[in-house]
Scaffold this motif. Structure first.
Motif, mmCIF file in Angstrom:
data_model
loop_
_atom_site.group_PDB
_atom_site.id
_atom_site.type_symbol
_atom_site.label_atom_id
_atom_site.label_comp_id
_atom_site.label_asym_id
_atom_site.label_seq_id
_atom_site.Cartn_x
_atom_site.Cartn_y
_atom_site.Cartn_z
ATOM 1 N N ARG A 210 0.816 -1.319 0.120
ATOM 2 C CA ARG A 210 0.097 0.132 0.121
ATOM 3 C C ARG A 210 0.948 1.194 0.147
ATOM 4 O O ARG A 210 0.428 2.293 -0.366
ATOM 5 C CB ARG A 210 -0.927 -0.032 1.246
ATOM 6 N N GLN A 211 2.142 0.995 0.562
ATOM 7 C CA GLN A 211 2.931 2.447 0.490
ATOM 8 C C GLN A 211 3.508 2.715 -0.745
ATOM 9 O O GLN A 211 3.998 4.079 -0.869
ATOM 10 C CB GLN A 211 3.779 2.216 1.975
ATOM 11 N N GLN B 35 -3.865 11.040 -2.691
ATOM 12 C CA GLN B 35 -3.583 9.819 -1.985
ATOM 13 C C GLN B 35 -2.250 10.092 -1.321
ATOM 14 O O GLN B 35 -1.989 9.555 -0.207
ATOM 15 C CB GLN B 35 -3.473 8.746 -2.966
ATOM 16 N N LYS C 116 -1.767 13.434 1.390
ATOM 17 C CA LYS C 116 -2.303 13.171 2.706
ATOM 18 C C LYS C 116 -1.437 12.453 3.532
ATOM 19 O O LYS C 116 -1.539 12.358 4.919
ATOM 20 C CB LYS C 116 -3.851 12.945 2.703
ATOM 21 N N ARG D 251 -9.144 11.048 11.610
ATOM 22 C CA ARG D 251 -8.886 12.244 10.953
ATOM 23 C C ARG D 251 -8.607 11.485 9.326
ATOM 24 O O ARG D 251 -7.599 11.504 8.769
ATOM 25 C CB ARG D 251 -7.699 12.987 11.290
ATOM 26 N N GLU D 252 -9.694 11.778 8.575
ATOM 27 C CA GLU D 252 -9.937 11.401 7.351
ATOM 28 C C GLU D 252 -8.758 11.793 6.313
ATOM 29 O O GLU D 252 -8.217 11.482 5.641
ATOM 30 C CB GLU D 252 -11.388 11.328 6.890
ATOM 31 N N GLU D 253 -8.662 13.519 6.510
ATOM 32 C CA GLU D 253 -7.774 14.129 5.825
ATOM 33 C C GLU D 253 -6.580 13.801 5.880
ATOM 34 O O GLU D 253 -5.721 14.215 4.839
ATOM 35 C CB GLU D 253 -8.250 15.723 5.860
ATOM 36 N N ILE D 254 -6.051 12.985 6.758
ATOM 37 C CA ILE D 254 -4.477 12.921 6.828
ATOM 38 C C ILE D 254 -4.462 11.455 6.898
ATOM 39 O O ILE D 254 -3.122 10.855 7.099
ATOM 40 C CB ILE D 254 -3.761 13.480 7.970
ATOM 41 N N CYS D 255 -5.292 10.413 6.800
ATOM 42 C CA CYS D 255 -5.214 9.053 7.155
ATOM 43 C C CYS D 255 -4.565 8.581 5.870
ATOM 44 O O CYS D 255 -5.226 8.907 4.481
ATOM 45 C CB CYS D 255 -6.420 8.328 7.252
ATOM 46 N N GLY D 256 -3.587 7.939 5.733
ATOM 47 C CA GLY D 256 -2.775 7.433 4.526
ATOM 48 C C GLY D 256 -3.361 6.035 4.136
ATOM 49 O O GLY D 256 -2.728 5.682 2.961
ATOM 50 N N GLY D 257 -4.211 5.362 4.819
ATOM 51 C CA GLY D 257 -4.589 4.015 4.636
ATOM 52 C C GLY D 257 -3.645 2.884 4.622
ATOM 53 O O GLY D 257 -3.671 2.101 3.927
ATOM 54 N N CYS D 258 -2.565 3.176 5.492
ATOM 55 C CA CYS D 258 -1.418 2.218 5.572
ATOM 56 C C CYS D 258 -1.829 0.926 6.180
ATOM 57 O O CYS D 258 -1.379 -0.010 6.089
ATOM 58 C CB CYS D 258 -0.218 2.856 6.367
ATOM 59 N N GLU E 224 -11.901 2.202 2.820
ATOM 60 C CA GLU E 224 -11.116 3.073 1.551
ATOM 61 C C GLU E 224 -11.939 3.104 0.396
ATOM 62 O O GLU E 224 -12.741 2.075 -0.088
ATOM 63 C CB GLU E 224 -10.147 2.047 1.221
ATOM 64 N N ARG F 123 -10.123 5.384 -2.456
ATOM 65 C CA ARG F 123 -9.424 6.133 -2.767
ATOM 66 C C ARG F 123 -9.771 7.486 -3.518
ATOM 67 O O ARG F 123 -10.519 7.326 -4.188
ATOM 68 C CB ARG F 123 -8.212 5.583 -3.612
ATOM 69 N N PRO F 124 -9.177 8.727 -3.141
ATOM 70 C CA PRO F 124 -8.146 8.952 -2.015
ATOM 71 C C PRO F 124 -8.577 8.835 -0.548
ATOM 72 O O PRO F 124 -7.903 9.201 0.137
ATOM 73 C CB PRO F 124 -7.585 10.373 -2.459
ATOM 74 N N ILE F 125 -9.889 8.436 -0.110
ATOM 75 C CA ILE F 125 -10.357 8.718 1.158
ATOM 76 C C ILE F 125 -9.960 7.416 1.744
ATOM 77 O O ILE F 125 -10.132 6.441 1.185
ATOM 78 C CB ILE F 125 -11.869 8.977 0.957
ATOM 79 N N SER F 126 -9.270 7.628 2.910
ATOM 80 C CA SER F 126 -9.512 6.410 3.867
ATOM 81 C C SER F 126 -9.626 6.810 5.296
ATOM 82 O O SER F 126 -9.161 8.105 5.524
ATOM 83 C CB SER F 126 -7.990 5.625 3.532
#
Ligand code: SF4
Ligand code: SF4
Ligand code: SF4
Ligand code: SF4
Lengths: 500, 152
Positions: A27-28, A433, A436, B7-14, B51, B53-56
């Motif tokens: 994912r990264q 993506q 953020k 905080r959805e605006e800075i969650c990178g979905g890792c 997720e 994308r780009p929202i997560s």
């Protein structure tokens, strides 16, 4: 051409005893170097796609990953190195100019590393900055030839000055070349530590107006995002003539990076390439430059210092003298190691001169001509640590610009792929993506920490020399000694060899 | 009560929050490698990254004031602690009927069929104490643990 002769640059090693198959790496990596093999239930990698940015390495929760230089060797050849050969393969495939990001990485001499600082012993006392006051405050701008005082008051007004708590500023990086979150990080850090950041040629996003007193707004050849409020918004205005990474060429922001917000900020249609011409087409001489300087001063009621930024090139001393006489308040010089969001590789690696020599030459020339007080000198182009800052000031700089170091503080790993827009650290990208991934609150804290750490170190170094104000170090080349330099180089730098 | 806000605006979905949550609730809470490679069944995360994308953003039990799952539970296994406010599932009483899953308005309850069939959900790391591990381990501060209603 069915076969590519390009081979991977890096090798991704995964310790299978440690890998828990969490797929965080998958994912990264925006380069898609890692992938999940559903059939074999394994994470695998395509080495050829890796750019060695360490994102996956840093994020892997079990430290299962290592990235190595790809072990494949060409037959040893001191002349035809692997990178030279690979560049030809790439050009034979594409027929295009080689593009890159970040600064010159070739092994040219680094003069900072040939300069050593002095310290006090016996004959004069050193100072402990933890016990005694130490002044780093710096004012940038034109200083009057003399001060007229009547009844204890200044008679004439001092020209507008930029006030810095530490003689360091974040240099120009445009919105477009770096992400809004990266700029927010730097702007907030600049506010916190009392320094400036610079908009670059990308205009000023609406969210950034609140940082006005810590902002230098740039006017470049493309004039992107320049309007009266923009000029009024900052604490100073900078005319960008050139950039150390690519002297003599303009900028190019590809249309893919010009999304809605970038387009609004730059005042260009969405999706169009933002091309800054190589020269300003209204500046073909020092006289023309003077006109622009005074137009900008006029537009801001002579309330803001105007800086002119140039790349360090062969005839730098004479050019700087002309700029000072043209009415600039600050001259910013960018050395040949300065970074960039995108530059032609051959230009980046072969054009310009080292900032150390350029700075010494300019400072000497302006002194000889008796006009050093008319301008402040700011230098950039790979200031790597606080010792470089101190050496630059001793050589004659009023302050330094840092950009690469600032980005490294935000997480940049110098993979040199800024031009691809796939920055895994959320810095040199406009992909939402990826953007953020950089939390501007964390970014601001890290960048501010860097400046505070350097501030402490500068004070330590000054104290060791027995100096309690950075003002007393400025142009004080007796505090420097050269090692491993030729007589001619020492001469240009204006420093004595160690031992003398 | 203190809750975890995303905080959805800075969650990178890792999904590192998922990984660390799964470890904390596994048989090897202090050894991430053993938790995944030695435990017979794959450890289950009680937090879920949604997720598109780009929202997560990471979602876990909201520990609702008027928790529908506690009302729906047929054995009384799902209870809201009157003191801490934490909605927890007593796995010894849970029979795995999944009624709670049906009524949870957030989809925050998962099936755990690895051993005794039970419902698996966030316990705010009450057993671990202190700040929940998802919050501790989010690399981008995209999870906040606070008793104020989190607003951007
Ligand atoms: S992030 Fe590390 S542990 Fe997770 S799949 Fe990748 S290599 Fe394996
Ligand atoms: S490009 Fe970066 S994230 Fe991708 S595999 Fe290489 S080091 Fe890892
Ligand atoms: S800004 Fe991003 S793309 Fe550019 S060198 Fe740094 S990590 Fe690489
Ligand atoms: S660890 Fe943080 S950034 Fe990563 S998915 Fe979870 S909440 Fe988002």
């Amino acid at each position: 051409m069915t076969i590519s002769m390009s081979t991977p640059d890096f090798l991704i090693e995964r310790d299978r005893d440690r890998c828990i198959k969490c797929q965080v790496c998958v994912r990264q990596c925006a380069n898609e170097a890692h992938f999940w093999d559903e059939e074999e239930q394994k994470v695998k990698a395509n080495d050829a796609l890796c750019v060695d940015c360490h994102r996956c390495v840093t994020y892997c929760p079990t430290h299962a990953l290592t990235i190595r230089k790809y072990p494949l060797e060409f037959r040893e050849n001191a002349n035809w190195t692997a990178s030279t050969i690979k560049a030809i393969y790439r050009q034979a495939e594409t027929g295009g100019i080689l593009l890159t990001g970040m600064g010159n990485d070739r092994p040219y001499p680094i003069f900072w590393d040939h300069l050593l600082l002095n310290a006090s012993q016996v004959t004069n006392p050193s100072i402990d900055p933890l016990r005694e006051p130490m002044e780093l405050k710096t004012f940038l701008g034109r200083k009057p030839d003399q001060l007229k005082v009547e009844d204890g008051r200044l008679v004439e007004e001092i020209p507008p000055q930029l006030e810095l708590e530490v003689p360091i500023m974040f240099s120009a990086m445009s919105y477009g070349s770096i992400s809004l979150n990266a700029i927010k990080s730097l702007a907030a850090a600049a506010e916190r530590v009392g320094i400036m950041y610079n908009t670059g040629e990308g205009g000023l996003h609406k969210d950034l107006y609140k940082y006005g007193k810590n902002t230098i707004v740039q006017v470049a050849s493309g004039r992107f995002g320049v309007h009266p409020e923009y000029l009024q918004a900052g604490a100073a205005i900078e005319i960008k003539i050139g950039q150390g990474a690519k002297p003599g060429i303009g900028g190019h922001l590809p249309g893919e990076k010009v999304g809605l917000e970038v387009s609004q900020t730059r005042m260009i249609p969405e999706g169009t390439d933002a091309i800054s011409p190589a020269p300003h087409h209204d500046i073909y001489s020092i006289e023309d430059l003077s006109q622009l300087i005074y137009s900008l001063k006029e537009a801001t009621q002579y309330q803001k210092p105007v800086s002119v930024k140039i790349a360090a090139v062969h005839n730098i001393a004479a050019i700087a003298s002309g700029i000072a006489r043209a009415g600039a308040d600050i001259i910013a010089i960018d050395g040949f190691r300065g970074g960039t969001g995108a530059a032609p590789l051959r230009t980046r690696d072969n054009v310009g001169i080292p900032i150390e020599l350029a700075l010494a030459a300019v400072d000497s020339r302006l002194r000889e001509e008796g006009i050093r007080n008319q301008v402040s000198l700011v230098v950039g182009g790979s200031i790597r640590n606080s010792a470089d800052v101190v050496k630059a000031i001793a050589l004659g700089a009023d302050a330094v610009y840092i950009a690469t170091a600032a980005l490294i503080s935000l997480g940049c790993h110098l993979c040199q792929k800024c031009n691809t827009g796939k920055c895994n650290w959320g810095i040199a990208t406009q992909n939402p993506q990826l953007v953020k991934r950089l939390n501007p609150e964390i970014g601001a804290e890290r960048a501010a920490n860097l400046i505070m750490a350097w501030e402490h170190e500068i004070k330590e170094l000054l104290g060791g020399m027995g100096i309690n104000a950075v003002e007393s170090l400025r142009g004080n080349r007796l505090m420097l000694r050269g090692v491993g330099l030729s007589d001619r180089e020492l001469n240009i730098l204006g420093v004595l060899p160690a031992g003398e | 009560m203190k809750r975890v806000y995303a905080r959805e605006e800075i969650c990178g979905g890792c999904k590192l929050c998922e990984v660390h949550c799964a470890v904390a609730h596994s048989q090897y809470p202090n050894d991430i490698i053993k938790a995944f490679l030695k435990q017979k069944t794959k450890p289950i995360a009680r937090i879920l990254v949604e997720e598109g994308r780009p929202i997560s953003f990471a979602l876990q039990c909201r520990h609702c004031e008027d928790a529908p799952c506690t009302k729906a539970c047929i054995t009384g296994a799902m209870q809201k602690d009157p003191v801490t406010g934490i909605v927890a599932n007593d796995e010894t009483r849970c029979v795995g009927c999944w009624t709670c899953i049906l009524v949870c308005p957030f989809g925050a309850i998962k099936r755990d069929e690895s051993g005794h069939k039970v419902a698996s959900k966030c316990d705010l790391c009450a057993t671990v104490g202190g700040t929940p591990v998802c919050v501790q381990n989010c690399p981008n501060d995209a999870l906040v643990f606070t008793d104020e209603l989190w607003r951007r």
